[in-house]
Motif scaffolding. Structure first.
Motif, PDB file in Angstrom:
ATOM      1  N   ASP A   1       0.734  -1.164  -0.194  1.00 20.43           N
ATOM      2  CA  ASP A   1       0.226   0.158   0.002  1.00 20.43           C
ATOM      3  C   ASP A   1       0.664   1.194   0.005  1.00 20.43           C
ATOM      4  O   ASP A   1       1.548   1.570   0.975  1.00 20.43           O
ATOM      5  N   LYS A   2       1.122   1.915  -1.134  1.00 20.53           N
ATOM      6  CA  LYS A   2       2.164   2.916  -1.374  1.00 20.53           C
ATOM      7  C   LYS A   2       1.584   4.034  -0.634  1.00 20.53           C
ATOM      8  O   LYS A   2       2.362   5.153  -0.304  1.00 20.53           O
ATOM      9  N   ARG A   3       0.358   4.089   0.060  1.00 22.40           N
ATOM     10  CA  ARG A   3      -0.089   5.299   0.895  1.00 22.40           C
ATOM     11  C   ARG A   3       0.550   5.255   2.205  1.00 22.40           C
ATOM     12  O   ARG A   3       0.581   6.322   2.780  1.00 22.40           O
ATOM     13  N   ILE A   4       1.116   4.312   2.381  1.00 20.45           N
ATOM     14  CA  ILE A   4       2.093   4.131   3.882  1.00 20.45           C
ATOM     15  C   ILE A   4       3.461   4.567   3.367  1.00 20.45           C
ATOM     16  O   ILE A   4       4.360   3.900   3.309  1.00 20.45           O
ATOM     17  N   SER A   5       3.438   5.892   3.314  1.00 16.74           N
ATOM     18  CA  SER A   5       4.744   6.506   3.203  1.00 16.74           C
ATOM     19  C   SER A   5       4.886   7.786   4.291  1.00 16.74           C
ATOM     20  O   SER A   5       3.988   8.513   4.087  1.00 16.74           O
ATOM     21  N   ILE A   6       6.256   8.097   4.416  1.00 13.41           N
ATOM     22  CA  ILE A   6       6.435   9.445   5.119  1.00 13.41           C
ATOM     23  C   ILE A   6       7.525  10.206   4.595  1.00 13.41           C
ATOM     24  O   ILE A   6       8.143  11.051   5.095  1.00 13.41           O
ATOM     25  N   GLU A   7       7.442   9.884   3.092  1.00 16.15           N
ATOM     26  CA  GLU A   7       8.743  10.472   2.588  1.00 16.15           C
ATOM     27  C   GLU A   7       8.324  12.008   2.347  1.00 16.15           C
ATOM     28  O   GLU A   7       9.506  13.020   2.129  1.00 16.15           O
TER      29      GLU A   7
END
Length: 292
Positions: free
Chosen positions: A116-122
């Motif tokens: 799930d690419k929404r789980i990102s803090i970049e």
């Protein structure tokens, strides 16, 4: 003053190797220098710019050294000044860790494990001051702390076993990362993208440093071999790519070399050839600085 003189020498050696690479590509690989502008050539030689098809991607290591050397006096003052300076540096290493390895780990979990690419803090990297080589600055400073407190670290019960176990687990995690990213455990000429950004790489590096920093080699012959390897590493670093490119052009293209065994053999051949050339260059005073 001496520090910045050394920094200038590193920069000059970098220029010399870039010129040598250019000559190698012209003489051995039929590179048409007329196909590129003089401005691009000058930028390639003096301003760290790439020049297709010359492969100097590995020169990032020299760029890292120069980047750290430019601010080393500040690090030195903080590290050797007083406790507050060291606390500030240690806090900086934590901040760098969070904005590099931790952010990368969260993004990797989101994309390849949870899918799930929404789980990102970049997005947090937008408030990060340091550049693309920040993780190497972290390792540089952390190495200083590990050396400063080496006796306290070595006094930890079972520290060697813990570090060896960490290395094994971290290596396994890197192999697993490759499978998650590329769907295979096989070699296939695949290099893990962003491998240096993985927490497993960080953990393995720290553990290996701790294991090795207090080791005393009593065997004189083995000690000399290790010393020779140490003094030859930089020269091999500079030489291995042009040698590899030439061998790929005239030798390796005749055989399949994607397997682990053939790749290992190729690596050994390149190292041996590089080392033999280094031995020759060391005997020429004007060229000695290029490999030492």
């Amino acid at each position: 003053k001496k520090h910045y003189q050394k920094t200038c020498i590193i920069y000059i050696v970098n220029i010399a190797w870039r010129i040598l690479y250019l000559l190698i590509y012209i003489l051995c690989l039929n590179f048409d220098i007329q196909s590129v502008s003089k401005v691009d050539i000058l930028k390639y030689i003096f301003l760290f710019q790439n020049l297709t098809p010359i492969n100097v991607s590995h020169f990032y290591f020299i760029e890292i050294i120069l980047s750290i050397y430019l601010i080393f006096p500040i690090i030195h003052i903080c590290f050797n000044g007083n406790a507050d300076g060291r606390k500030a540096l240690f806090m900086m290493t934590i901040i760098i860790f969070l904005f590099t390895y931790f952010i990368n780990a969260v993004s990797f979990l989101g994309e390849y494990v949870i899918e799930d690419k929404r789980i990102s803090i970049e997005g947090l990297s937008n408030v990060f001051l340091f550049g693309k080589y920040a993780r190497f600055l972290l390792l540089f400073i952390l190495g200083g702390f590990l050396h400063l407190y080496k006796d306290r670290i070595q006094s930890i019960k079972g520290i060697t076993f813990i570090c060896i176990l960490t290395i094994i687990i971290s290596l396994g995690m890197l192999v697993l990362s490759k499978y998650l990213m590329y769907g295979t455990f096989e070699w296939r000429g695949i290099y893990i993208q962003g491998g240096y950004d993985k927490i497993s790489t960080f953990a393995m590096s720290v553990a290996f440093f701790i294991v090795m920093q207090n080791r005393i080699i009593k065997n004189k012959m083995f000690s000399k071999i290790i010393e020779e390897i140490g003094t030859s590493t930089l020269g091999i670093f500079y030489l291995h790519i042009p040698i590899l490119v030439i061998l790929n052009q005239y030798v390796y293209n005749m055989i399949a070399y994607k397997g682990v065994i053939m790749n290992l053999l190729k690596t050994i051949i390149v190292i041996i050839v590089s080392y033999m050339i280094i031995r020759i260059l060391r005997k020429i005073p004007i060229l000695k600085k290029l490999v030492s």
